[in-house]
Design a protein around this motif. Structure first.
Motif: not given
Length: 284
Positions: A175-185, A187-194, A218-224
């Motif tokens: 799950a931490g790996k998923e989070m790391a990749v999601g944060r990467f997206y 931070e680069r405004d790749m919201h749907l991928a995140a 929380h990250r989903l709130v931020e991305a949405y």
């Protein structure tokens, strides 16, 4: 005796001396080999191995356990020695060799009472090599497979109980790996991928109880909010407040919502809309 006869006598003497020395050397080698490979009581060899293991002298321990197998290949001592070789390699951080020895034991003695430990040792060797979340997770996947194998084969054993605890840790790693990749997206405004990565954390039943779920919500709130999906942001915030009311990530979501001019939805209204039962209510 003329000079020719004297020379011949000397040559004969040298030849005899060389032959004698060669015979002595050959005899000495033969005696050394006999001394080196003399059969010993198996208990003595095995105990030398365990003593060396206790002292942390792993190469010496391995030599003795291998000698048990060589001298007494069909004995119960050989079976024990095989597993002790795996353990000695593990203690020496030689994980590949430990796995190979443990798997050899499993292949030759699948019904042995020590087979559960052999399976467990394979799992632990993979588990202890799990890398950080920023790296490829192939080792993590192998650890998960091996740990699940222990639980599936020996569900009532003490090894299975420990394996279940480690499985939770492995899922936390994934799950931490998923989070790391999601944060990467993100931070680069790749919201749907995140969003896809963060939703995987909150919707995958194996990840939902990990330590990463509050942040994922929380990250989903931020991305949405970033893509204008206001109602989805409200839903994630409501779910976060329902399940983690005192968590810092919910507090951050609440602050982000109000700063963005989006009113959080009251719990009663969220429940009326079916937000809790539709996806997360049965899990959290």
């Amino acid at each position: 005796m003329n000079s020719r006869q004297l020379h011949a006598a000397r040559m004969l003497g040298a030849a005899l001396l060389a032959a004698g020395l060669g015979a002595c050397a050959s005899l000495n080698r033969e005696q050394a080999e006999q001394q080196q490979y003399v059969d010993e009581p198996v208990e003595r060899i095995y105990n030398r191995g365990t003593d060396a293991l206790d002292q942390g002298r792993y190469p010496r321990a391995l030599r003795n356990f291998e000698e048990v197998e060589r001298q007494h290949p069909y004995s119960s001592w050989a079976r024990r020695a095989m597993l002790m070789e795996a353990y000695a390699h593990y203690q020496n951080n030689q994980y590949d060799e430990a796995i190979e020895d443990a798997q050899r034991f499993i292949a030759l003695h699948p019904g042995n009472e020590s087979a559960p430990y052999a399976y467990y040792l394979v799992a632990i060797c993979h588990f202890e090599r799990i890398l950080d979340v920023g790296r490829d997770q192939a080792t993590t996947e192998r650890a998960l497979q091996a740990l699940n194998d222990v639980v599936r084969r020996y569900p009532e054993s003490s090894y299975a109980r420990d394996a279940r605890l480690k499985i939770d840790m492995v899922y936390d790693q994934l799950a931490g790996k998923e989070m790391a990749v999601g944060r990467f997206y993100l931070e680069r405004d790749m919201h749907l991928a995140a969003i896809n990565r963060f939703r995987n954390v909150v919707e995958n039943e194996n990840y939902q109880r990990t330590s990463h779920t509050p942040e994922a919500l929380h990250r989903l709130v931020e991305a949405y909010l970033s893509v204008g999906m206001t109602e989805e942001a409200q839903r994630m915030a409501a779910i976060s407040g329902h399940n983690f009311p005192g968590n810092e990530w919910y507090q951050r979501s609440y602050t982000l919502m109000t700063d963005s001019g989006v009113a959080p939805v009251a719990e009663e209204e969220a429940e009326r809309r079916g937000w809790f039962g539709r996806t997360f209510g049965a899990v959290f």
